[in-house]
Design an enzyme around this catalytic site. Structure first.
Site, short mmCIF file in Angstrom:
data_model
loop_
_atom_site.label_atom_id
_atom_site.label_comp_id
_atom_site.label_asym_id
_atom_site.label_seq_id
_atom_site.Cartn_x
_atom_site.Cartn_y
_atom_site.Cartn_z
N GLY A 149 57.32 32.32 47.57
CA GLY A 149 56.94 33.26 48.66
C GLY A 149 56.87 34.81 47.88
CB ALA A 150 56.40 35.76 44.43
CE1 TYR A 173 66.17 34.04 57.69
CE2 TYR A 173 68.06 35.67 58.46
CZ TYR A 173 67.17 35.38 57.65
OH TYR A 173 66.84 35.84 56.41
#
Length: 316
Positions: free
Chosen positions: A46-47, A200
């Protein structure tokens, strides 16, 4: 009523005038190590945006070969191009990785193993938050599947290279909201009851428990692992919640920037002498306390075993 509105307006005006000082106070710790990384290999999930992008930028600046592993390759290429130009490091690469699909995770790992013999730092950074109820390609509730199981499988598949590259590190991004989480073994997929906020929280607790159990199983291998709370950061993570998007806009002057949010990840990836703290939870570049549920070794071991069963894998 007019008096109330006047006071409210004055209060908000005061907050915004003092926002730079307040935000500086809450900006948190800074990674102070000068460690350089020539010849080192890093994978960050997720960079392509936010905290992960800023983490990749700093590690590239220190000379590492950085793999941006993300679902949106076009965004990833855009981020990589920006980082290459900024750091003058041409070794910033993008590879497809969809953590909501175990086939994609396996394909990424297979391709990476074909490209690289070593892996010195794995940063499990990607995540989803406050998603309406949905399932991954493999039938896992999305928060559990992406935030926990996806990274659990990825770490498993890359563990051989991490051990071969020791000393090596695994950094798992969690959150302070793990304090509100619970591992609901009777309803892991949220089919009986579902609240996207708590889903979450549950997944972030799973991240801390995974880190705890992984550290125990990696003792003596030279691979260490750390869980991280990055802080309250201005990022795209809240995009699934209109209310949080509104609050983030309203209070944006007081939130951490992505660069500030990346500091604890960088600290856990780079700081010297952290090996005795493997398995611990960090915030603002220092070890901090976790919830009682996150310290439960039986829950950590049970979650580990259940995760292996769901993914059809066996750890060494």
């Amino acid at each position: 009523m007019l008096v109330f509105l006047g006071l409210l307006t004055s209060f908000l005006s005061f907050l915004y005038v003092t926002a730079p000082s307040i935000r500086k106070f809450f900006a948190g710790g800074v990674c102070e190590t000068n460690v350089q990384l020539p010849g080192k290999v890093v994978v960050i999930t997720g960079a392509n945006t936010g905290i992960g992008k800023e983490t990749a930028r700093e590690l590239a600046r220190r000379g590492a070969r950085v793999y941006i592993a993300c679902r949106d390759v076009l965004k990833g290429e855009s981020a990589a191009s920006e980082i290459r130009a900024d750091t003058k490091n041409s070794q910033v690469l993008v590879r497809k990785l969809d953590l909501a699909d175990t086939k994609s995770i396996r394909a990424f790992a297979e391709g990476f193993r074909a490209e690289e013999k070593q892996l010195h730092i794995l940063i499990n950074n990607a995540g989803v938050m406050m998603c309406p109820y949905s399932k991954t390609a493999d039938g896992f509730e999305t928060h559990l599947g992406v935030n926990h199981l996806g990274h659990f499988l990825l770490t498993h598949l890359l563990l051989g290279q991490l051990k071969e590259s020791a000393p090596a590190r695994v950094v798992n991004l969690s959150s302070v909201v793990h304090h509100a989480g619970k591992i609901r073994f009777h309803d892991l997929q949220g089919e009986k009851s579902y609240n996207r906020g708590f889903a979450y929280c549950h997944s972030k607790l799973a991240n801390v428990l995974f880190t705890r159990e992984l550290a125990k199983r990696l003792q003596g291998t030279g691979v260490t692992t750390y869980a991280v709370h990055p802080g309250i950061v201005r990022s795209e993570l809240v995009r699934h919640s209109f209310l949080l998007c509104l609050l983030w806009q309203l209070f944006s002057p007081f939130l951490k920037t992505a660069r500030e949010g990346a500091q604890t990840s960088l600290h856990c990836a780079l700081a010297e002498g952290l090996e005795p703290l493997s398995g611990k939870y960090f915030s603002d570049c220092k070890k901090t306390w976790v919830s009682p549920r996150a310290r439960n070794n039986k829950t950590a071991e049970r979650l580990w075993n259940v995760s292996c069963e769901l993914l059809g894998i066996q750890w060494e």
